[in-house]
Write an enzyme that holds these catalytic residues in place. Structure first.
Site, PDB file in Angstrom:
ATOM      1  N   LYS A  53       1.128  -1.219   0.097  1.00 24.41           N
ATOM      2  CA  LYS A  53      -0.127   0.098  -0.052  1.00 24.41           C
ATOM      3  C   LYS A  53       0.532   1.381  -0.229  1.00 24.41           C
ATOM      4  CE  LYS A  53      -3.848  -2.059   1.918  1.00 24.41           C
ATOM      5  NZ  LYS A  53      -4.450  -2.660   3.032  1.00 24.41           N
ATOM      6  N   GLN A  97      -4.905  -1.455   9.480  1.00 26.70           N
ATOM      7  CA  GLN A  97      -4.698  -3.164   8.599  1.00 26.70           C
ATOM      8  C   GLN A  97      -5.689  -3.787  10.538  1.00 26.70           C
ATOM      9  OE1 GLN A  97      -3.575  -2.820   5.457  1.00 26.70           O
ATOM     10  NE2 GLN A  97      -4.007  -5.856   6.192  1.00 26.70           N
ATOM     11  N   ASP A 120     -11.481   2.073   3.743  1.00 27.87           N
ATOM     12  CA  ASP A 120     -11.358   0.802   3.621  1.00 27.87           C
ATOM     13  C   ASP A 120     -12.981   0.601   3.617  1.00 27.87           C
ATOM     14  OD1 ASP A 120      -9.747  -0.601   2.906  1.00 27.87           O
ATOM     15  OD2 ASP A 120      -9.607  -0.942   5.484  1.00 27.87           O
TER      16      ASP A 120
END
Ligand code: NDP
Length: 284
Positions: A53, A97, A120
């Protein structure tokens, strides 16, 4: 019939190129989209994902911040960092994460992220927006699945789509997105009794189960579009999807490979969401 392969790697690369061009233009007008990624602990897979990422952000010209926090980070410390990033003007997207170490409460952590920076798309406000058909940030993997289907030129309107899996991360949001595209959607899960019959009627299959080679060619309708979200590592180290690629490709019209299908789209859509979040924050 031998299916055409949906090349996620190539499609994702085009998406990233477009994002880079948009970022170059935004920078000229003084806006650099910024993404902050928080990793708690040392889970090897998570470390790889976070590294990818970070690299992708830098490639498209984003401002990138990565916080690698120790395993013993407390909930209060993590929430304090999120609060700081929520008000940081250089940051437009915040990603924590997952999975988090067990002593941290994922729900509380996700709920602490400003919905406008929740790239997200896991915050209940964004999940709710998707449910009621309002504008919001959409989870990356489901968004990538729809992008891949659209790339084939297949018109979802009125078609039967079967989603296998009902997680909040993939199954449910992808089903909602398919419904928003006017597909007729069935969601199957571990208690579904007639999975094969459901699948044999499907013009589109999205498999998000987490079981290697679970859906085989005899369960696939001739000419259908098969999107395989699964990422499973076999004992011999080989990476396979939830769909048995070799048998399914003989029935499907279009199919995603694993690796190189949905996987690369997830990061591309994360970049897209960060860009959208930056534009939204600037406009309002
Ligand atoms: P979850 O484990 O959260 O969900 C799996 C789903 O599969 C559940 O809804 C479960 O049903 C269902 N299921 C399990 N067994 C069966 C069965 N026998 N028949 C029908 N349905 C069944 O997984 P995720 O949604 O998080 O992930 C799914 C897969 O996608 C994994 O391989 C994961 O690694 C991969 N993934 C890939 C991403 C990418 O970027 N490409 C991103 C995210 C995930 P029930 O609810 O009843 O238990």
């Amino acid at each position: 019939m031998t299916a055409k392969i949906i090349n996620g790697k190539e499609i994702a690369s085009t998406v990233r190129k477009n994002i880079k061009e948009q970022v170059d233009r935004l920078k000229e007008s003084g806006l650099t989209p910024g993404l902050a990624v928080i990793l708690v602990g040392t889970d090897p897979a998570s470390q790889v994902y976070v590294g990818s990422k970070e690299k992708a952000c830098i490639e498209v010209g984003f401002h990138s911040e990565v916080y690698r926090l120790p395993e013993e980070t407390t909930q209060e410390e993590l929430l304090a960092l999120i609060q700081k990033l929520n008000t940081d003007e250089k940051i437009h997207g915040i990603l924590v994460q997952l999975p988090l170490p067990k002593h941290l409460d994922e729900k509380v952590v996700i709920n602490a992220i400003s919905p406008r920076k929740d790239v997200d798309g896991f915050h209940p406000l964004n999940a709710g927006a998707l449910f009621v058909g309002e504008k919001g940030l959409v989870p990356c993997t489901p968004k990538g699945c729809i992008h891949l289907i659209k790339e084939t030129g297949f018109d979802l309107k009125g078609k039967k789509a079967v989603v296998v899996g009902r997680s909040n991360i993939v199954g449910k949001p992808v089903a909602m997105l398919l419904l928003n595209e006017n597909a007729t959607v069935t969601i199957c899960h571990s208690r579904t009794q007639n999975l094969k019959e459901e699948l044999l009627q499907a013009d589109v299959v999205v498999a998000a189960v987490g079981k290697p080679n679970f859906i085989t060619g005899d369960m696939i309708k001739e000419g259908s579009v098969v999107i395989d979200v699964g990422i499973n590592r076999l004992e011999n180290g080989k990476l396979v999807g939830d769909v048995d690629f070799d048998s399914a490709k003989e029935k499907a019209g279009w199919i995603t490979p694993v690796p190189g299908g949905v996987g690369p789209m997830t990061i591309a859509m994360l970049l897209q969401n960060t860009l959208e979040a930056a534009q939204n924050i600037m406009e309002n």
